[in-house]
Design a protein around this motif. Sequence first.
Motif, PDB file in Angstrom:
ATOM      1  N   GLU A   3      22.596  -9.286 -92.041  1.00 18.68           N
ATOM      2  CA  GLU A   3      22.129  -8.075 -92.689  1.00 18.68           C
ATOM      3  C   GLU A   3      21.543  -7.185 -91.606  1.00 18.68           C
ATOM      4  O   GLU A   3      21.002  -7.664 -90.622  1.00 18.68           O
ATOM      5  CB  GLU A   3      21.052  -8.394 -93.725  1.00 18.68           C
ATOM      6  CG  GLU A   3      21.548  -9.239 -94.861  1.00 18.68           C
ATOM      7  CD  GLU A   3      20.415  -9.707 -95.769  1.00 18.68           C
ATOM      8  OE1 GLU A   3      19.242  -9.436 -95.461  1.00 18.68           O
ATOM      9  OE2 GLU A   3      20.715 -10.339 -96.778  1.00 18.68           O
ATOM     10  N   LYS A  50      21.969  -3.356 -95.453  1.00 23.99           N
ATOM     11  CA  LYS A  50      23.409  -3.465 -95.695  1.00 23.99           C
ATOM     12  C   LYS A  50      23.894  -4.778 -95.099  1.00 23.99           C
ATOM     13  O   LYS A  50      23.481  -5.182 -94.012  1.00 23.99           O
ATOM     14  CB  LYS A  50      24.187  -2.305 -95.067  1.00 23.99           C
ATOM     15  CG  LYS A  50      24.047  -0.998 -95.817  1.00 23.99           C
ATOM     16  CD  LYS A  50      24.727  -1.091 -97.159  1.00 23.99           C
ATOM     17  CE  LYS A  50      24.652   0.181 -97.948  1.00 23.99           C
ATOM     18  NZ  LYS A  50      25.228   0.064 -99.273  1.00 23.99           N
ATOM     19  N   ASN A  72      22.633  -6.107 -99.977  1.00 27.23           N
ATOM     20  CA  ASN A  72      23.485  -4.946 -99.758  1.00 27.23           C
ATOM     21  C   ASN A  72      23.012  -3.844-100.707  1.00 27.23           C
ATOM     22  O   ASN A  72      23.517  -3.694-101.812  1.00 27.23           O
ATOM     23  CB  ASN A  72      24.951  -5.307-100.010  1.00 27.23           C
ATOM     24  CG  ASN A  72      25.888  -4.253 -99.499  1.00 27.23           C
ATOM     25  OD1 ASN A  72      25.733  -3.780 -98.377  1.00 27.23           O
ATOM     26  ND2 ASN A  72      26.847  -3.865-100.307  1.00 27.23           N
TER      27      ASN A  72
END
Length: 95
Positions: A3, A50, A72
Amino acid sequence: MAEREAGRHVKLPAGAERPITVFVNGVEKAEGSDYSVHGSEIEFTEPLMKEEVSRARWLIMLLGLFGSYGRNDVVDLHYRRNGETKVVSDAEIVA
């Protein structure tokens, strides 16, 4: 699965007027505690994340071996323009 911090800002569409309602991952956020509006931009108090999925991970998911469960964040906006309610789904997150 990795991430990354995508940023803390989302640009408002041209001509966006209040009221502006902000959702992150389908959950309504509160102005003041979760975000603030500065001109034509929304600034979040927490970073938006994200998920980065490698090609190998995509292949594994495609084959159905296991899924993806990383964070996300998706930002949706409801706002007014010229007296009509407008919606932006999956607004672009900027640094």
